[in-house]
Scaffold this motif. Structure first.
Motif, short mmCIF file in Angstrom:
data_model
loop_
_atom_site.label_atom_id
_atom_site.label_comp_id
_atom_site.label_asym_id
_atom_site.label_seq_id
_atom_site.Cartn_x
_atom_site.Cartn_y
_atom_site.Cartn_z
N TYR A 26 0.90 -1.34 -0.07
CA TYR A 26 0.27 0.03 -0.24
C TYR A 26 0.93 1.36 0.01
CZ TYR A 26 -3.58 -3.20 1.17
OH TYR A 26 -4.64 -4.40 1.16
N GLY A 27 1.98 1.16 -0.17
CA GLY A 27 3.20 2.14 -0.06
C GLY A 27 2.79 2.93 -1.53
N ASP A 28 3.14 4.33 -1.35
CA ASP A 28 3.11 5.32 -2.33
C ASP A 28 4.70 5.90 -2.31
OD1 ASP A 28 2.50 6.86 -4.44
OD2 ASP A 28 1.42 8.40 -3.36
N PHE A 29 5.43 5.31 -3.18
CA PHE A 29 6.99 5.63 -3.19
C PHE A 29 7.21 6.68 -4.43
CE2 PHE A 29 6.59 1.56 -1.40
CZ PHE A 29 6.75 1.91 0.06
N SER A 30 7.97 7.38 -4.55
CA SER A 30 8.80 8.17 -5.46
C SER A 30 9.39 6.95 -6.56
CB SER A 30 9.53 9.04 -4.98
OG SER A 30 10.63 9.52 -5.70
N PRO A 31 9.26 7.44 -7.64
CA PRO A 31 9.91 6.41 -8.64
C PRO A 31 11.42 6.72 -8.52
CG PRO A 31 8.98 8.24 -10.02
CD PRO A 31 8.65 8.31 -8.31
N GLU A 32 11.96 7.85 -7.84
CA GLU A 32 13.46 7.59 -7.69
C GLU A 32 14.03 6.72 -6.86
OE1 GLU A 32 14.32 11.67 -6.32
OE2 GLU A 32 13.05 12.64 -7.95
N ARG A 33 15.27 6.46 -7.14
CA ARG A 33 16.13 5.41 -6.61
C ARG A 33 17.52 6.03 -6.23
NH1 ARG A 33 11.85 4.13 -6.11
NH2 ARG A 33 10.48 2.35 -6.59
N PRO A 34 17.76 6.05 -4.83
CA PRO A 34 16.90 5.82 -3.72
C PRO A 34 15.80 6.63 -3.34
CG PRO A 34 18.90 6.54 -3.03
CD PRO A 34 19.10 6.93 -4.58
N SER A 35 14.63 6.13 -2.66
CA SER A 35 13.82 7.20 -2.09
C SER A 35 13.63 6.74 -0.61
CB SER A 35 12.30 6.84 -2.93
OG SER A 35 11.86 5.60 -2.71
N VAL A 36 13.41 7.68 0.03
CA VAL A 36 13.32 7.87 1.55
C VAL A 36 11.98 8.15 2.05
CG1 VAL A 36 14.40 8.44 3.67
CG2 VAL A 36 15.65 8.35 1.56
N ASP A 37 11.55 7.52 3.18
CA ASP A 37 9.97 7.69 3.88
C ASP A 37 10.37 7.75 5.30
OD1 ASP A 37 7.51 8.41 4.12
OD2 ASP A 37 7.02 6.29 3.71
#
Length: 1576
Positions: A26-37
């Motif tokens: 259910y995560g909504d992550f940025s397409p950038e790698r790496p991404s941080v939450d």
């Protein structure tokens, strides 16, 4: 609702989500790698103890029935209970790390206080799960739990194909520390968690010197309602199931199809998992105990607290690690972050990803990753641990939340090495030895005590795979052992000797290349060649290459030239430099000496000219110099280069060698594995060179494997069972044989004991077949001459089941590499085939393959045959021939292949595949080329899947589990299936009637009808017929039958031979094993008894013995069961046991069992089955009792024969009745009751006159002709025996029954031999030989040579030479059938002993006489035993003559014993009158030797009278010569028989008329007379 839930669970997105936490789903992550939450939450770390130890226990299990399925069940029994608790309490399982898991409760910071209380309650309930549960498999499962709370950071990273995530921050660090502090069943709160929790609710215990605390229990106020509190807390959890979904454990179970989300989630899951989800065939395919290589990579950062800072470093490292692993088929399984930095768990060899040279690839990857990551900014320390071995690879967890993980001691070892040896690449000893890299690439490290690892063994640092060549370290890896000969490679050495001779005699180069797969012993061949190549005028340089050599330019030539120039022994570069200057000063200007710097690691000053040269120019100069050096060297001495592992020669070295062999006469010998890719142009040119001999190595032959095992174990023999296991399992590959032996030794199933002499052994059922496989005679002379004093044999522990042994890890790995290189559909076919067994039919395979059509299967089988996974055979004979001999080495002429036209080459492969497909269609029998592949593939199935597949196989096979159509179907034990309810498939009434008809069972109407017909057509003998009348009528009747068989249009003769043996091996034996696997022991027992009965019918008592032992094992497991059918099976077992080997006590046991069965005797068909067993038993009993000459035994014998007749009459079966009449007649014949035997013989003959003209009746008539010819031979009616035998021979030939045909020819030849009818005898022997060769009938072949020896000893000419006969005896004395048919071996040994006794070669006589003596005690009531014991006694009589001649003190005692034994033989009811003349002849000789002329004369005259009556021309002639000789005054010369032997004519001379028939009668042995000094 349930239907909807089931549909949702089948959706791919739901299956993928089960492998991932809600945090990702259910995560909504940025397409950038790496991404941080960033978020807040509570973490729970659960560590479960006991699983690693259990994994080790299963991975080292001895048998195949203890595998991954049990482990999966036990692991998931515990882990799923923990997962369920976590999910019920609202947690999200972030990761499974082996036998640990990390869970998260993600909430707002203000909710942490209440959620901590919920998590503590969850933790305490998890502990409660294991307090009450009983442990399984001796497993003491306990958990340790650490809790932490606070700020958490999540990092998502990866590349285009794969994404990974990890959580980091202080809370992650704290939860790891808290868990480390916990003891078993503890819950530890981190300091921050203790600060944030509701302290009033928790009773704690302080930990000394720590801020963390231990939870004792929750102490809520009395008014506190936990359910209401929990419901309220869960409203703060975003994805906790509620409302309509409140009964779900996890909301992700109801995900709707969403292609975009599915594509996004797929990136977080391993490719092999996605394949499993896509391909429903392979459900459970990935859970297995599997040999893999584990690589742990740990990265420590300079500033570890900031995720933004370390994120880019982890991203860069991850991308590089993935790119390196992808090349070598490795995968990142887990990434996690704790106090020790970021760790990557990488695995080589996951299901479907096994590759050759896995360990080397893992080390190459480790060094590459180490070098790259050490240069990455922000990474402070890189530590890598590599370990190899068997671990559990599988899906662990709950059905709604699980992960693919690895558990095992090797995982722990790799992780501990990574932590305890920071900053370097380390590996364990298994990886070190399995890498096949030179020792100088490694450095052994000091041992350290590592937590959780009892004994890791030596630990090595991998120094890097691009080290400079260390001169003097590239020699052949092994040293030749003087006491260990090169076995089974004479042909390969001959190739070398021929090439060597050509090389030394010519001025041309020679190249000899040995190609073979790993394990074929290529290095051993080169070691032997290096030894043989030593000589005065030539120099041998031998080197061994490694995989690294291929990547280093000019490496092979560098090593060879270093050896030529003597640099390999230099310890310092200055010494090398001085040597080089001296060697090249005349060939190379000093300013060019620096060209040698890089290649030989010296330091000549670099000149201006060289500094201006291009790299290619330098290389050309260097090559020109080396060519000059070699040209100069070969003028002084010839050079032989020996190169091991030639596939690792680099392209530049190949190019130089190609020029070298054209310019300089050298001899290059190399071994190499098959090229994986097309070899370079230079290598191809060398292979095609006219002076190259290219040999493809074959496997070692079975006899050489046996020799090798005896040498390795230092024993004189091994059990036949072990021999079969090793010969079959190794497929002639030496390495396989060694690994199988090591595995047996590891499991302690080999027992060593002193050799017992055969005479001292008391023969019992258990040691009845003490058949040791012995090494060859030539090998014995070498090996036991070298290892004097060795008098041991190897045996097996009593409880070992070799067939069920799990394959050694090393061989399993080889099979997995081949299996994983196949397509998924081919893998599936191989795995299904593995269930069917080592050998199976295409029909059975098609039956169990899911959703395949015939075309697909044939195409796949053809491809797998081409890949040497399977072999295909048209029939059983082809299969047996292939198993007897492995493929030998052969020469491949690449030059002629290259000269063929290239047109149509593209179509060549397709055409070849089509041809293979046609061959597979023709060949219905398929066999695994290597048993290890079958065992490995079998172990990949899970328990339930195996059962379902075995059931499918059993259902299919039982339809054909009966005698062949030639034998009119039915059971091998008559009416057996009516006594025991064993069928899986239901039977309709028509099928039952059909089966009843197969057995000849008739309805009442049919019986009445046949009786009426019988009365109408009955035409027996009237009154009291004379012998002549009976003779004439029976012979005429048989002639009419033969004519009718030849001319009849009706189906009274079969169209094909008996197929029963093939049915037994292809259908019934596998069926019994399928029932064993299903746990259906009563059904397995039924078929084991059927198999034993079948083998007795087929004349293979050894195999009957083997399967009776299997049956006995089943009987013991069923001993508590009481039923009529169980009693019947037990009685049948003892009857079969008696038929296999005479054992009186067991027959009494059978009678008791029989009486029990009779008390509750059921009607109808069951009664018939019992009656059939009774007739068999009584037939055996009267023969056994006949062996003893005491009166009461004769009475018992008479009683048993009479009871056989009564039981047979009750069966109403024509064959049983006729057989009983003939048996009763023979019994009275032997006992001397003339009237009775004649009466019952006539009754049997009258019965066959009344039989209807059907095939079964024709077989009964043929049996009667056969049985009567045998009886007449025994009784001495030789003319009638010949007439009857000739007719039986014709009838069996027309009925296409080779076994019976062979037997009738054996006894027909004996009758003709005694009558001196030589032309007919030789004709019959010719038929017997042709038939025994065509049918591979070893007993007939042995009988053939027995007659050939008799011809030389008694008939005065040679049909087959003594040397040929002796060679047959040597080659086949260990044959399992001949061992059981001990009478034939007794005869062969005795004949050879007589031959040597006549030649006065007493040492050789003793050898064979002792062999015969060990078989004398195995008395059997057969004519074969009688004729053989007569030969044995003749040998003893000749030995007595020697003792008398030597004036031995015990000569008289020996003589008295011989007379007693001869009299005892005469008194036995089993000794037919046909043997009396020879026995009387021998008795007469003993009497004259002992000075009793009166008795001598009496027995001579009696023998002559009998010969006259019987028409025994052979014995009569010899008796007359003896009588004349013994009473004459002439004396024999010492070498009389030697002179006779030298003058024995061949049959060709006799038949051509060159030798007079009357003259050969005189070529008899004249027994010498030396009268004892002290006569009676």
């Amino acid at each position: 609702m349930n239907t909807r839930r089931e549909e949702s669970q089948d959706r791919a997105i739901v299956k993928i989500a089960a492998h991932l936490p809600d945090l990702i789903v259910y995560g909504d992550f940025s397409p950038e790698r790496p991404s941080v939450d960033y978020f807040d939450g509570v973490l729970m770390f659960v560590d479960i103890s006991g699983f690693t130890a259990m994994t080790e226990k299963f991975s080292t299990a001895m048998y195949m029935d203890r595998g991954a399925e049990q482990l999966v069940e036990i692991l998931n029994h515990y882990i799923s209970a923990i997962v369920e608790k976590v999910l019920i309490f609202g947690g999200d399982i972030l990761k499974f790390a082996g036998d640990a898991l990390l869970a998260l409760w993600k909430v707002e910071r203000r909710q942490l206080k209440n959620i901590i209380t919920v998590v503590i309650k969850c933790s305490l309930e998890i502990h409660g799960l294991f307090e009450t549960q009983e442990s399984e498999e001796d497993l003491d499962v306990r958990v340790k739990i650490g809790l932490a709370a606070g700020h958490i950071t999540m990092l998502v990273f990866g590349d285009e194909s794969r994404n990974y995530f990890l959580v980091t921050g202080q809370a992650v660090h704290d939860v790891r520390l808290a868990q480390n502090m916990a003891q078993m069943n503890d819950v530890i709160l981190s300091p921050n968690c203790w600060q944030l929790c509701d302290r009033s609710m928790i009773e704690i215990e302080r930990i000394p010197d720590q801020r963390a605390v231990k939870v004792n229990f929750l102490k809520p106020p009395s008014t506190f309602n936990f359910d209401e509190f929990f419901t309220k807390c869960m409203t703060f959890m975003d994805y906790y199931p509620s409302g309509n979904h409140k009964n779900l454990l996890r909301l992700a179970c109801m995900l709707e199809s969403d292609p975009e989300l599915e594509l996004s989630l797929q990136k977080y899951v391993m490719e092999s998992i996605l394949k499993q989800i896509d391909d429903k065939q392979l459900r459970g395919y990935l859970s297995e105990l599997r040999p893999v290589t584990i690589m742990f990579v740990n990265l420590m950062f300079k500033d570890q607290d900031k995720a933004e800072v370390i994120g880019s470093a982890i991203q860069d490292a991850c991308v590089h690690i993935n790119s390196v692993l992808r090349v070598f088929r490795g995968q990142i399984n887990k990434v996690f972050m704790f106090d020790k930095g970021c760790s990557f768990l990488c695995v080589f060899g996951f299901p479907g990803e096994k590759a050759p040279d896995e360990v080397t690839h893992a080390l190459e990857s480790a060094v590459d990753i180490f070098d790259f990551c050490s240069q990455v900014h922000k990474i402070h320390t890189v530590s890598i641990g590599v370990a190899s071995g068997i671990v559990f690879c599988g899906i662990v967890g709950h059905s709604v939340r699980h992960e693919y993980t690895v558990i095992g001691q090797k995982v722990n070892i790799a992780a501990r090495m990574m932590m305890y040896y920071p900053g370097i690449v380390t590996c364990d000893s298994v990886t070190y030895s399995g890498s096949n890299l030179p020792a100088y690439f490694f450095k052994e490290l000091p041992k350290k005590v590592m937590k959780g690892v009892a004994d890791s063994g030596p630990v090595y640092q991998c120094l890097g795979l691009n080290e400079k060549v260390m001169f003097g370290m590239a020699y052949l890896i092994c040293n030749r052992n003087e006491g260990y000969p090169l076995l089974g490679r004479d042909k390969e050495i001959k190739y070398f000797m021929c090439s060597m001779k050509e090389f030394l005699m010519s001025n041309c180069s020679r190249v000899l290349m040995y190609e073979g797969l790993s394990g074929y012993g290529k290095s051993q061949i080169l070691m032997e060649i290096e030894y043989l190549a030593q000589g005065e005028n030539h120099r041998t340089i031998a080197i061994g290459l490694t995989k690294i050599s291929f990547h280093q330019n000019f490496n092979t030539i560098q090593i060879l030239m270093a050896n030529v120039l003597g640099l390999d022994t230099c310890k310092h570069y200055k010494e090398r430099q001085t040597n080089l200057q001296n060697k090249v000063k005349a060939l190379l200007d000093e300013k060019f000496h620096c060209l040698l710097n890089d290649i030989f690691h010296v330091q000549f000053p670099i000149s201006r000219e060289v500094s201006k040269m291009s790299t290619s120019r330098k290389q050309k100069q260097l090559e020109a110099l080396f060519m000059k050096i070699l040209e100069q060297t070969v003028k002084e001495e010839r050079i032989i280069f020996i190169i091991d592992e030639g596939q690792f020669i680099d392209p530049a070295s190949w190019a130089f060698m190609e020029k070298l062999i054209r310019s300089v006469p050298v001899f290059i010998i190399m071994s190499l594995s098959p090229f994986i890719e097309i070899p370079c142009a230079a290598a191809s040119a060398i292979m095609k060179n006219r002076n190259t001999t290219y040999v493809t190595l074959g496997a070692m032959q079975p006899k050489d494997i046996r020799n090798k095992v005896c040498l390795d174990l230092n024993v004189r023999g091994i059990p036949k069972e072990l021999d079969t296991y090793l010969v079959e399992g190794s497929c002639g590959i030496p390495f396989y044989c060694e690994e199988l032996l090591k595995n047996l030794d590891h499991h302690r199933v080999l027992v060593f004991q002193a050799v017992e002499s055969e005479e001292k052994i008391n023969v019992t059922w258990n040691n009845l077949f003490r058949n040791f496989a012995m090494p060859t005679e030539e090998f014995k002379m070498f090996a036991f001459g070298y290892n004097k004093g060795n008098e041991e044999v190897c045996n097996l522990t009593s409880d070992v089941r070799l067939k069920n042994l799990s394959p050694p890890a090393s061989l399993k790995e080889i099979s997995l590499v081949q299996l994983d290189s196949m397509s998924l559909s081919h893998q599936m076919l191989v795995r299904c085939a593995a269930i069917t067994g080592l050998t199976f039919t295409t029909e059975l395979l098609f039956e169990i393959l899911p959703c395949w059509n015939m075309k697909m299967m044939i195409n796949a089988l053809a491809t797998l045959v081409e890949s040497n996974v399977f072999d295909c055979f048209r029939n059983r004979k082809e299969l047996q021939m292939a198993l007897k001999q492995n493929t030998t080495s052969f020469e491949v002429n690449y030059r002629s292949l290259s000269l063929r036209p290239t047109e149509g080459m593209a179509l060549g492969e397709e055409e070849e595949l089509r041809e293979l497909e046609s061959e597979v269609i023709e060949c219905h029998i398929i066999r695994f080329c290597r048993p290890m592949m079958q065992k490995t593939a079998y172990e990949l199935w899970l328990k339930d899947q195996k059962k379902a597949m075995h059931l499918k196989c059993a259902r299919f096979l039982e339809e054909n589990a009966r005698r062949c159509d030639h034998c009119r179907s039915g059971d091998f034990i008559p009416f057996h299936h009516f006594t025991v309810d064993i069928r899986l498939n239901t039977l309709d009434l028509d099928t039952i009637r059909k089966m009843a008809r197969f057995h000849g069972f008739q309805t009442e109407e049919e019986i009445t009808f046949s009786r009426i017909e019988t009365l109408k057509k009955s035409e027996g003998f009237s009154g009291n017929p004379s012998f002549e009348e009976v003779r004439e009528k029976i012979l005429t009747f048989f002639d009419i039958v033969i004519t009718r068989m030849r001319t009849s249009e009706e189906d009274i003769t079969p169209l094909e031979n008996c197929q029963c043996e093939e049915i037994v091996e292809i259908v019934i034996i596998p069926l019994a094993h399928h029932f064993l696997a299903l746990g259906e022991n009563n059904k397995a027992l039924y078929y084991f008894l059927e198999i034993a009965s079948a083998y007795l019918i087929l004349g293979d008592n050894y195999m009957a013995y083997i399967y009776l032992n299997e049956g006995e094992r089943m009987l013991k497991t069923l001993k508590k069961e009481k039923s009529w059918s169980k009693t019947f099976e037990s009685a049948t077992f003892y009857t079969l046991k008696g038929q296999t080997h005479v054992e009186k006590n067991r027959h009494f046991h059978y009678i008791n069992q029989n009486q029990q069965a009779q008390e509750s005797s059921p009607p109808g068909k069951k009664r018939l089955a019992q009656l059939y067993q009774q007739t068999t038993c009584f037939s055996l009993l009267w023969q056994i009792y006949s062996l003893n000459y005491f009166f009461h035994y004769k009475y018992y014998s008479h009683l048993a024969a009479m009871m056989q007749v009564n039981a047979a009459l009750e069966t109403q079966d024509d064959f049983q009745i006729i057989k009983a009449y003939l048996d009763y007649s023979l019994h009275h014949h032997l006992a001397g009751y003339q009237g009775t035997w004649f009466k019952y013989e006539i009754m049997a003959i009258e019965h066959i006159f009344n039989l209807p003209e059907k095939r079964k009746s024709i077989e009964i008539v043929t049996y009667v002709a056969h049985a009567l010819s045998y009886i007449k031979l025994l009784m001495g009616d030789l003319d009638l025996a010949i007439d009857l035998g000739s007719r039986a021979h014709k009838m069996w030939a027309l009925l296409q029954n080779p076994d019976k045909h062979c037997l009738v020819l054996c006894w027909l030849s004996k009758s003709l031999f005694l009558k001196n009818r030589y032309k007919q005898l030789i004709q019959v022997l010719g038929w017997l030989w042709d038939l025994s060769v065509a049918e591979e009938h070893i007993f007939s072949k042995a009988f053939f040579y027995f007659i050939c020896l008799d011809i030389m000893l008694y008939s005065g000419f040679v049909y087959r030479t003594f040397e040929e006969c002796l060679e047959f005896v040597y080659q086949n004395e260990d044959n399992r059938i001949l061992k059981f048919q001990s009478g034939i071996l007794l005869g062969l040994y005795s004949c050879v002993a007589i031959w040597y006794a006549r030649l006065q070669e007493w040492d050789n006589f003793q050898v064979f006489s002792n062999k015969a003596k060990s078989l004398v005690s195995r008395r059997t009531p057969t004519a074969l035993y009688c004729v053989s014991i007569c030969r044995y006694m003749e040998g003893q009589v000749l030995y007595l003559q020697k003792k008398i001649e030597e004036q031995s003190e015990n000569a008289q005692d020996i003589g008295v014993d011989i007379l007693k034994n001869l009299e005892s033989l005469m008194a036995q009811n089993t000794t037919g009158p046909v043997f009396y003349p020879r026995l009387y002849h021998l008795m007469a000789y003993v009497f004259i030797l002992m000075g009793d002329g009166q008795n001598c004369n009496l027995f001579l005259n009696t023998a002559l009278q009998l010969c006259e009556t019987q028409g025994n021309v052979l014995e009569k002639c010899w008796l007359n010569m003896s009588k004349e000789w013994w009473y004459s005054s002439s004396e024999l010369t010492e070498d009389q028989w030697l002179q006779t032997v030298l003058n024995l004519p061949s049959w060709e001379k006799v038949v051509s008329g060159k030798v007079n028939m009357q003259d050969i009668q005189k070529n008899k042995f004249l027994m010498r007379v030396n009268i004892l000094d002290n006569p009676f």
